[in-house]
Design a protein around this motif. Structure first.
Motif, PDB file in Angstrom:
ATOM      1  N   THR A   1     -41.833 -39.586 -29.895  1.00 50.16           N
ATOM      2  CA  THR A   1     -42.927 -40.085 -30.755  1.00 50.16           C
ATOM      3  C   THR A   1     -43.542 -41.217 -29.946  1.00 50.16           C
ATOM      4  O   THR A   1     -44.970 -41.408 -30.081  1.00 50.16           O
ATOM      5  CB  THR A   1     -42.941 -40.489 -31.879  1.00 50.16           C
ATOM      6  OG1 THR A   1     -41.932 -41.443 -32.086  1.00 50.16           O
ATOM      7  CG2 THR A   1     -42.131 -39.237 -33.186  1.00 50.16           C
ATOM      8  N   LYS A   2     -42.939 -41.783 -29.054  1.00 49.26           N
ATOM      9  CA  LYS A   2     -43.490 -43.000 -28.359  1.00 49.26           C
ATOM     10  C   LYS A   2     -44.225 -42.389 -27.033  1.00 49.26           C
ATOM     11  O   LYS A   2     -45.123 -43.058 -26.482  1.00 49.26           O
ATOM     12  CB  LYS A   2     -42.490 -44.160 -27.889  1.00 49.26           C
ATOM     13  CG  LYS A   2     -41.788 -44.878 -29.177  1.00 49.26           C
ATOM     14  CD  LYS A   2     -40.808 -45.798 -28.660  1.00 49.26           C
ATOM     15  CE  LYS A   2     -40.049 -46.660 -29.809  1.00 49.26           C
ATOM     16  NZ  LYS A   2     -39.159 -47.330 -29.198  1.00 49.26           N
TER      17      LYS A   2
ATOM     18  N   GLY B   1     -55.583 -39.944 -28.367  1.00 54.37           N
ATOM     19  CA  GLY B   1     -55.479 -40.995 -27.180  1.00 54.37           C
ATOM     20  C   GLY B   1     -54.391 -41.796 -27.405  1.00 54.37           C
ATOM     21  O   GLY B   1     -54.518 -43.039 -26.829  1.00 54.37           O
ATOM     22  N   ARG B   2     -53.520 -41.754 -28.344  1.00 52.06           N
ATOM     23  CA  ARG B   2     -52.337 -42.608 -28.711  1.00 52.06           C
ATOM     24  C   ARG B   2     -51.117 -42.143 -28.864  1.00 52.06           C
ATOM     25  O   ARG B   2     -51.049 -40.981 -29.421  1.00 52.06           O
ATOM     26  CB  ARG B   2     -52.806 -43.857 -29.771  1.00 52.06           C
ATOM     27  CG  ARG B   2     -53.236 -42.954 -30.983  1.00 52.06           C
ATOM     28  CD  ARG B   2     -53.834 -43.728 -32.305  1.00 52.06           C
ATOM     29  NE  ARG B   2     -52.770 -44.659 -32.784  1.00 52.06           N
ATOM     30  CZ  ARG B   2     -52.750 -45.459 -34.020  1.00 52.06           C
ATOM     31  NH1 ARG B   2     -54.036 -45.265 -34.456  1.00 52.06           N
ATOM     32  NH2 ARG B   2     -52.011 -46.158 -34.406  1.00 52.06           N
TER      33      ARG B   2
ATOM     34  N   PHE C   1     -48.971 -43.700 -35.567  1.00 53.94           N
ATOM     35  CA  PHE C   1     -49.529 -43.366 -36.991  1.00 53.94           C
ATOM     36  C   PHE C   1     -48.658 -43.737 -38.317  1.00 53.94           C
ATOM     37  O   PHE C   1     -47.588 -43.371 -38.138  1.00 53.94           O
ATOM     38  CB  PHE C   1     -49.756 -41.693 -36.929  1.00 53.94           C
ATOM     39  CG  PHE C   1     -50.949 -41.415 -35.902  1.00 53.94           C
ATOM     40  CD1 PHE C   1     -52.254 -41.753 -35.980  1.00 53.94           C
ATOM     41  CD2 PHE C   1     -50.375 -40.547 -34.786  1.00 53.94           C
ATOM     42  CE1 PHE C   1     -53.185 -41.378 -35.035  1.00 53.94           C
ATOM     43  CE2 PHE C   1     -51.202 -40.261 -33.857  1.00 53.94           C
ATOM     44  CZ  PHE C   1     -52.812 -40.670 -33.887  1.00 53.94           C
ATOM     45  N   GLN C   2     -49.474 -44.061 -39.201  1.00 55.02           N
ATOM     46  CA  GLN C   2     -48.619 -44.760 -40.031  1.00 55.02           C
ATOM     47  C   GLN C   2     -47.910 -43.821 -40.850  1.00 55.02           C
ATOM     48  O   GLN C   2     -46.725 -43.934 -41.366  1.00 55.02           O
ATOM     49  CB  GLN C   2     -49.617 -45.571 -41.220  1.00 55.02           C
ATOM     50  CG  GLN C   2     -48.855 -46.226 -42.339  1.00 55.02           C
ATOM     51  CD  GLN C   2     -49.790 -46.963 -43.147  1.00 55.02           C
ATOM     52  OE1 GLN C   2     -50.933 -46.466 -43.446  1.00 55.02           O
ATOM     53  NE2 GLN C   2     -49.367 -48.147 -43.540  1.00 55.02           N
TER      54      GLN C   2
END
Length: 340
Positions: free
Chosen positions: A233-234, A240-241, A246-247
């Motif tokens: 997930t990193k 774009g991220r 994401f919270q």
């Protein structure tokens, strides 16, 4: 709070992990036996072992679970070895345990043809002349076994019998988990040598130990599955991220972290228990099975399409979760013991 481990126990885990890095895959069993002595851990020194305890078995199981190592540790070093010790047959232990301490493989035929891992039933029956009839399923590492032990009912008792593996029909079973070897054993009048007396109390203790070690393995697998997922997930980008930023996903992975830590705590608590050990072993079996299943399901989902490809390890952890949950009794079968 997860029970702490001694410096020696931590060093054992680090040593096992280092050996697995140097000898990955199915060829890791011999180095683990020769360099670490894992097969000898729970065998008393009087029988050529190291005289360690349940905690040391769990340390090794966690490391093997992290890498899903296909080796006979659970079936031979834990299940069969503990059955021999619980039989109370000193002569049989003196004859068989030194070889097992060196890495010789043993198997315990226990689950019957319906797949029941009951502490009150075996996989067959024995006549007065120790001729065995029945069929055992889900026999761990049956095709590798040089020593075969069979749990069978005899004259209202449970008996533990030693049977020559060459005199029974052993078939390797198909399993959804390719890292876990199972087999079926057809007895058909095979002669057995009875070891000890009534094995019913001993079999219940064997199941408790097996569940505790399996729970540690499940906790180790869950921890590694979560590590792989967090790392992914990193790297995976969306809008774009990294998606790990994401919270909503942070909350999901935080929940998984809690599951993993409580799984470690549940497994390790069994080794520190006294008279309550049976109940805590059942709790560990139930909770660690659920934890690994939940973590691996999230692992597949958070990886997206790559998580179901053959090349990625996610599917291997998912299969291990579902296979391990069935071993030594499905989770719901242990629930009554949790409330004793």
């Amino acid at each position: 709070m997860t029970p702490t481990r001694t410096a020696e126990q931590q060093a054992l885990g680090e040593t096992v992990r280092a050996v697995l890095r140097r000898s990955p895959g199915e060829h890791g069993w011999s180095p683990l036996c020769e360099q670490v002595g894992v097969a000898a851990l729970a065998i008393p020194e009087s029988f050529g072992g190291l005289g360690a305890g349940l905690t040391e078995l769990q340390v090794v199981a966690e490391e093997l679970g992290r890498e899903l190592v296909p080796c006979p540790f659970l079936g031979s070093t834990v299940l069969a070895t503990q059955a021999l010790l619980e039989s109370g047959d000193e002569a049989a232990c003196a004859r068989l345990l030194p070889g097992l301490a060196e890495g010789r493989v043993a198997a315990l035929a226990w689950a019957d043809e319906h797949g029941r891992w009951s502490p009150d039933h075996g996989c067959g029956s024995a006549a007065a002349d120790s001729a065995l009839e029945g069929r055992a399923e889900y026999v761990l590492d049956a095709d590798l076994a040089e020593v075969l032990l069979v749990v069978a009912e005899v004259a209202g008792e449970l008996g533990l019998f030693e049977v020559d593996p060459e005199r029974v029909e052993v078939r390797r079973s198909e399993s959804m988990d390719p890292s876990r070897g199972f087999g079926s054993v057809e007895l058909r009048g095979a002669r057995g040598r009875r070891l000890g007396g009534d094995f019913r109390p001993g079999l219940r203790r064997v199941r408790e130990t097996a569940c505790a070690v399996l729970a540690a393995e499940q906790a180790g697998a869950a921890a590694r599955a979560l590590e792989i997922t967090v790392e992914y997930t990193k790297q995976r980008q969306q809008f774009g991220r990294p998606i790990g930023g994401f919270q909503a996903l942070k909350h999901r992975m935080a929940d998984l972290h809690v599951l993993v830590e409580t799984a470690h705590s549940a497994a390790r608590a069994v080794a520190e228990a006294g008279p309550d050990r049976g109940r805590l072993a059942a709790v560990a079996k139930v909770h660690c099975s659920e934890a690994l299943s939940t973590v691996t399901a999230e692992m597949i989902q958070l990886h997206g399409g790559i998580g179901i490809t053959w090349e990625h390890p996610a599917h291997r952890y998912f299969k291990r979760a579902h296979g391990a949950a069935q071993l030594f009794g499905r989770p719901h079968e242990h629930l009554p013991d949790c409330y004793e």
